[in-house]
Design a protein around this motif. Structure first.
Motif, PDB file in Angstrom:
ATOM      1  N   THR A 135      54.326  10.978  78.081  1.00 51.19           N
ATOM      2  CA  THR A 135      54.579  11.262  76.674  1.00 51.19           C
ATOM      3  C   THR A 135      54.736  12.760  76.487  1.00 51.19           C
ATOM      4  O   THR A 135      54.242  13.557  77.289  1.00 51.19           O
ATOM      5  CB  THR A 135      53.420  10.748  75.790  1.00 51.19           C
ATOM      6  OG1 THR A 135      53.800  10.821  74.429  1.00 51.19           O
ATOM      7  CG2 THR A 135      52.157  11.563  76.002  1.00 51.19           C
ATOM      8  N   VAL A 136      55.429  13.135  75.436  1.00 53.95           N
ATOM      9  CA  VAL A 136      55.555  14.546  75.072  1.00 53.95           C
ATOM     10  C   VAL A 136      54.442  14.875  74.086  1.00 53.95           C
ATOM     11  O   VAL A 136      54.269  14.194  73.068  1.00 53.95           O
ATOM     12  CB  VAL A 136      56.933  14.839  74.450  1.00 53.95           C
ATOM     13  CG1 VAL A 136      56.999  16.285  73.948  1.00 53.95           C
ATOM     14  CG2 VAL A 136      58.030  14.568  75.458  1.00 53.95           C
ATOM     15  N   ASP A 137      53.681  15.921  74.403  1.00 52.75           N
ATOM     16  CA  ASP A 137      52.590  16.359  73.539  1.00 52.75           C
ATOM     17  C   ASP A 137      52.760  17.856  73.298  1.00 52.75           C
ATOM     18  O   ASP A 137      52.425  18.676  74.151  1.00 52.75           O
ATOM     19  CB  ASP A 137      51.239  16.072  74.204  1.00 52.75           C
ATOM     20  CG  ASP A 137      50.065  16.399  73.299  1.00 52.75           C
ATOM     21  OD1 ASP A 137      50.294  16.929  72.200  1.00 52.75           O
ATOM     22  OD2 ASP A 137      48.912  16.122  73.704  1.00 52.75           O
ATOM     23  N   ASP A 138      53.294  18.196  72.156  1.00 54.34           N
ATOM     24  CA  ASP A 138      53.577  19.596  71.832  1.00 54.34           C
ATOM     25  C   ASP A 138      52.523  20.214  70.914  1.00 54.34           C
ATOM     26  O   ASP A 138      52.789  21.188  70.205  1.00 54.34           O
ATOM     27  CB  ASP A 138      54.958  19.705  71.161  1.00 54.34           C
ATOM     28  CG  ASP A 138      56.090  19.618  72.173  1.00 54.34           C
ATOM     29  OD1 ASP A 138      55.875  20.039  73.331  1.00 54.34           O
ATOM     30  OD2 ASP A 138      57.180  19.131  71.817  1.00 54.34           O
ATOM     31  N   ILE A 139      51.325  19.671  70.979  1.00 46.33           N
ATOM     32  CA  ILE A 139      50.231  20.180  70.147  1.00 46.33           C
ATOM     33  C   ILE A 139      49.329  21.073  71.007  1.00 46.33           C
ATOM     34  O   ILE A 139      48.772  20.605  72.011  1.00 46.33           O
ATOM     35  CB  ILE A 139      49.406  19.033  69.560  1.00 46.33           C
ATOM     36  CG1 ILE A 139      50.311  18.049  68.812  1.00 46.33           C
ATOM     37  CG2 ILE A 139      48.297  19.564  68.651  1.00 46.33           C
ATOM     38  CD1 ILE A 139      49.691  16.699  68.590  1.00 46.33           C
ATOM     39  N   PRO A 140      49.171  22.345  70.657  1.00 49.33           N
ATOM     40  CA  PRO A 140      48.244  23.196  71.422  1.00 49.33           C
ATOM     41  C   PRO A 140      46.832  22.628  71.362  1.00 49.33           C
ATOM     42  O   PRO A 140      46.436  22.003  70.379  1.00 49.33           O
ATOM     43  CB  PRO A 140      48.327  24.549  70.706  1.00 49.33           C
ATOM     44  CG  PRO A 140      49.650  24.526  69.996  1.00 49.33           C
ATOM     45  CD  PRO A 140      49.860  23.092  69.591  1.00 49.33           C
ATOM     46  N   MET A 141      46.076  22.860  72.430  1.00 47.71           N
ATOM     47  CA  MET A 141      44.726  22.315  72.506  1.00 47.71           C
ATOM     48  C   MET A 141      43.742  23.229  71.771  1.00 47.71           C
ATOM     49  O   MET A 141      43.864  24.457  71.820  1.00 47.71           O
ATOM     50  CB  MET A 141      44.296  22.177  73.970  1.00 47.71           C
ATOM     51  CG  MET A 141      43.004  21.408  74.161  1.00 47.71           C
ATOM     52  SD  MET A 141      43.159  19.720  73.524  1.00 47.71           S
ATOM     53  CE  MET A 141      41.470  19.176  73.581  1.00 47.71           C
ATOM     54  N   ASP A 142      42.821  22.602  71.069  1.00 49.65           N
ATOM     55  CA  ASP A 142      41.696  23.324  70.477  1.00 49.65           C
ATOM     56  C   ASP A 142      40.556  22.323  70.334  1.00 49.65           C
ATOM     57  O   ASP A 142      40.518  21.527  69.391  1.00 49.65           O
ATOM     58  CB  ASP A 142      42.067  23.927  69.124  1.00 49.65           C
ATOM     59  CG  ASP A 142      40.957  24.830  68.564  1.00 49.65           C
ATOM     60  OD1 ASP A 142      39.830  24.761  69.097  1.00 49.65           O
ATOM     61  OD2 ASP A 142      41.234  25.588  67.624  1.00 49.65           O
ATOM     62  N   VAL A 143      39.644  22.344  71.309  1.00 51.27           N
ATOM     63  CA  VAL A 143      38.581  21.341  71.326  1.00 51.27           C
ATOM     64  C   VAL A 143      37.591  21.539  70.185  1.00 51.27           C
ATOM     65  O   VAL A 143      36.738  20.672  69.938  1.00 51.27           O
ATOM     66  CB  VAL A 143      37.833  21.364  72.679  1.00 51.27           C
ATOM     67  CG1 VAL A 143      38.778  21.011  73.814  1.00 51.27           C
ATOM     68  CG2 VAL A 143      37.168  22.714  72.920  1.00 51.27           C
ATOM     69  N   ASN A 144      37.698  22.656  69.483  1.00 51.99           N
ATOM     70  CA  ASN A 144      36.775  22.939  68.379  1.00 51.99           C
ATOM     71  C   ASN A 144      37.320  22.524  67.014  1.00 51.99           C
ATOM     72  O   ASN A 144      36.633  22.680  66.000  1.00 51.99           O
ATOM     73  CB  ASN A 144      36.443  24.439  68.348  1.00 51.99           C
ATOM     74  CG  ASN A 144      35.845  24.918  69.656  1.00 51.99           C
ATOM     75  OD1 ASN A 144      34.924  24.299  70.182  1.00 51.99           O
ATOM     76  ND2 ASN A 144      36.377  26.009  70.186  1.00 51.99           N
ATOM     77  N   ALA A 191      53.275  16.055  78.731  1.00 52.22           N
ATOM     78  CA  ALA A 191      54.067  17.258  78.986  1.00 52.22           C
ATOM     79  C   ALA A 191      54.495  17.888  77.676  1.00 52.22           C
ATOM     80  O   ALA A 191      54.869  17.185  76.730  1.00 52.22           O
ATOM     81  CB  ALA A 191      55.296  16.915  79.823  1.00 52.22           C
ATOM     82  N   ALA A 192      54.443  19.202  77.627  1.00 48.23           N
ATOM     83  CA  ALA A 192      54.938  19.929  76.458  1.00 48.23           C
ATOM     84  C   ALA A 192      56.389  20.325  76.679  1.00 48.23           C
ATOM     85  O   ALA A 192      56.822  20.557  77.816  1.00 48.23           O
ATOM     86  CB  ALA A 192      54.090  21.170  76.203  1.00 48.23           C
ATOM     87  N   SER A 193      57.130  20.432  75.600  1.00 54.51           N
ATOM     88  CA  SER A 193      58.555  20.754  75.692  1.00 54.51           C
ATOM     89  C   SER A 193      58.805  22.128  76.303  1.00 54.51           C
ATOM     90  O   SER A 193      59.870  22.368  76.878  1.00 54.51           O
ATOM     91  CB  SER A 193      59.198  20.685  74.309  1.00 54.51           C
ATOM     92  OG  SER A 193      59.041  19.399  73.744  1.00 54.51           O
ATOM     93  N   PRO A 211      52.378  27.039  79.952  1.00 50.06           N
ATOM     94  CA  PRO A 211      52.086  25.885  79.085  1.00 50.06           C
ATOM     95  C   PRO A 211      51.706  26.355  77.687  1.00 50.06           C
ATOM     96  O   PRO A 211      51.584  27.556  77.423  1.00 50.06           O
ATOM     97  CB  PRO A 211      50.902  25.221  79.793  1.00 50.06           C
ATOM     98  CG  PRO A 211      50.230  26.350  80.514  1.00 50.06           C
ATOM     99  CD  PRO A 211      51.329  27.295  80.934  1.00 50.06           C
ATOM    100  N   LEU A 212      51.524  25.410  76.801  1.00 49.75           N
ATOM    101  CA  LEU A 212      51.061  25.764  75.459  1.00 49.75           C
ATOM    102  C   LEU A 212      49.693  26.435  75.533  1.00 49.75           C
ATOM    103  O   LEU A 212      48.873  26.100  76.403  1.00 49.75           O
ATOM    104  CB  LEU A 212      50.974  24.508  74.589  1.00 49.75           C
ATOM    105  CG  LEU A 212      52.299  23.849  74.212  1.00 49.75           C
ATOM    106  CD1 LEU A 212      52.022  22.509  73.540  1.00 49.75           C
ATOM    107  CD2 LEU A 212      53.120  24.747  73.301  1.00 49.75           C
ATOM    108  N   PRO A 213      49.415  27.375  74.650  1.00 46.98           N
ATOM    109  CA  PRO A 213      48.120  28.066  74.707  1.00 46.98           C
ATOM    110  C   PRO A 213      46.963  27.132  74.347  1.00 46.98           C
ATOM    111  O   PRO A 213      47.125  26.186  73.573  1.00 46.98           O
ATOM    112  CB  PRO A 213      48.281  29.174  73.660  1.00 46.98           C
ATOM    113  CG  PRO A 213      49.292  28.649  72.697  1.00 46.98           C
ATOM    114  CD  PRO A 213      50.262  27.851  73.540  1.00 46.98           C
ATOM    115  N   ASP A 214      45.815  27.418  74.935  1.00 50.60           N
ATOM    116  CA  ASP A 214      44.588  26.692  74.586  1.00 50.60           C
ATOM    117  C   ASP A 214      43.884  27.507  73.496  1.00 50.60           C
ATOM    118  O   ASP A 214      43.262  28.539  73.782  1.00 50.60           O
ATOM    119  CB  ASP A 214      43.696  26.533  75.811  1.00 50.60           C
ATOM    120  CG  ASP A 214      42.484  25.662  75.533  1.00 50.60           C
ATOM    121  OD1 ASP A 214      42.173  25.424  74.345  1.00 50.60           O
ATOM    122  OD2 ASP A 214      41.816  25.237  76.499  1.00 50.60           O
ATOM    123  N   LEU A 215      43.955  27.046  72.282  1.00 52.17           N
ATOM    124  CA  LEU A 215      43.392  27.786  71.165  1.00 52.17           C
ATOM    125  C   LEU A 215      41.870  27.750  71.160  1.00 52.17           C
ATOM    126  O   LEU A 215      41.232  28.494  70.409  1.00 52.17           O
ATOM    127  CB  LEU A 215      43.931  27.228  69.850  1.00 52.17           C
ATOM    128  CG  LEU A 215      45.462  27.238  69.723  1.00 52.17           C
ATOM    129  CD1 LEU A 215      45.892  26.684  68.371  1.00 52.17           C
ATOM    130  CD2 LEU A 215      46.015  28.650  69.922  1.00 52.17           C
TER     131      LEU A 215
END
Length: 362
Positions: free
Chosen positions: A67-76, A40-42, A354-358
């Motif tokens: 767990t808290v995961d506040d890192i935006p996703m970027d699979v690249n 979950a993101a904050s 949610p956090l943006p998917d970069l």
């Protein structure tokens, strides 16, 4: 088909839906031991603890951690992957033999865990739903939601008022109105007034000893009201788990605070605490004006109706509860109630983005 010692499913589960549950059930069938990691993101509006509790309830044989995961996703971006993996590994430190996903990033996730990547229904053909879709339209996705999520999302409407002001009649009429809409609304439920059941039993016990006893001889004690409030709240929560996106309640724990004052002359802190934990959204107050008093054997407060209406109105305002007062003939009251409930439903559900998917950047 391979069977694994330790499998992993991870996701936001914001909120969990049938596709998530299918993924977890499939993984559990293929693993001796399965861990579900809720990330979950904050910025998200559904608490991590709630999501973990919901997943544990639906999958009691599975280990669910959060767990808290506040890192935006970027699979690249390998650096972003490294940051996410640090979060995942801290939450699930032991060896993982297989990761189960429905996402395109599953192969890379498996590689980084040193585990097999197992893809489950990537096209979502079995359960055409996603967390994004649920957040955008909970009503349209209602059939894909399990009991704990339904309980959290249901719009709860309370009908309350003084004695013989049509509260039960209104609650039943309102329930019938939404059931007749069909579809998901056909499951609209009405929570009956537990206090009436409690009162009927008190009178029955009195008459068992003295057959001629009447309602005026029934005496309430202060410690009975928290029992009534808790049972009312429990019935409401149970109904919200299995019904439609709206739930009609013939009174609630908050109303019990005023009933305690009516019978005992003072407030009760314990009842107030129960009421404060409620998750209701709208209160419909039935006015006493224009409604004849009917003595059904459990009423003796015709002279107190103006006072009770005033107390309900004052306490609803003091506590900041969203309230609509129902006046006039029954048809007018029902139309007013339907309009208020429709407005509540029309406002939707306020999920934070949610956090943006970069990865989606062009």
């Amino acid at each position: 088909m391979s069977r694994y010692r330790h499998g992993l499913v991870l996701g936001k589960f914001y909120p969990p839906h049938a596709g998530h549950h299918h993924l977890v059930a499939t993984a559990a069938d293929r693993c001796e031991r399965l861990t579900v990691l809720v990330c979950a993101a904050s910025v998200e509006s559904v608490p991590l603890a709630d999501r973990v509790a919901w997943m544990r309830e639906v999958h009691p044989g599975v280990r669910v951690v959060g767990t808290v995961d506040d890192i935006p996703m970027d699979v690249n971006d390998p650096a972003v992957w490294d940051a996410h993996m640090a979060v995942f590994r801290a939450a699930v430190p032991g060896p993982v033999d297989a990761v189960f996903t429905s996402e395109a990033y599953g192969a890379e996730l498996g590689r980084r865990f040193g585990a097999d990547a197992v893809c489950v229904d990537p096209g979502r053909s079995l359960f055409p739903v996603s967390g994004t879709a649920v957040r955008a339209d909970p009503v349209g996705c209602w059939d894909f939601l399990r009991a704990p999520v339904r309980a959290a999302l249901t719009k709860r409407v309370v009908v309350l008022g003084a004695e013989s002001t049509g509260t039960t009649t209104m609650a039943r009429a309102l329930t019938g109105h939404y059931r007749r809409r069909g579809g998901v609304w056909a499951g609209t439920r009405c929570v009956p007034e537990y206090g009436r059941e409690f009162s009927e039993r008190k009178l029955a016990r009195l008459r068992a000893g003295r057959p001629g006893a009447d309602w005026s001889e029934v005496v309430f004690s202060s410690d009975e009201f928290p029992v009534i409030a808790r049972r009312q709240a429990e019935a409401e929560d149970a109904a919200a788990r299995t019904g439609a996106p709206v739930l009609i309640c013939d009174t609630d724990a908050f109303a019990t605070t005023v009933w305690h004052e009516r019978y005992l002359g003072t407030s009760h802190a314990g009842v107030g605490e129960i009421a404060a934990r409620g998750r209701q959204h709208l209160w419909l107050l039935t006015d006493h004006e224009g409604v004849g008093f009917e003595d059904d054997g459990l009423r003796d407060g015709e002279h107190l109706r103006p006072w009770m209406t005033g107390r309900f109105a004052a306490e609803l305002a003091r506590t900041g509860r969203r309230t609509v007062r129902l006046t006039g003939a029954h048809e007018r009251r029902l139309a007013t109630a339907v309009a208020a409930v429709d407005e509540l439903i029309g406002e939707g559900w306020d999920f934070a983005d949610p956090l943006p998917d970069l990865s989606e950047r062009t």
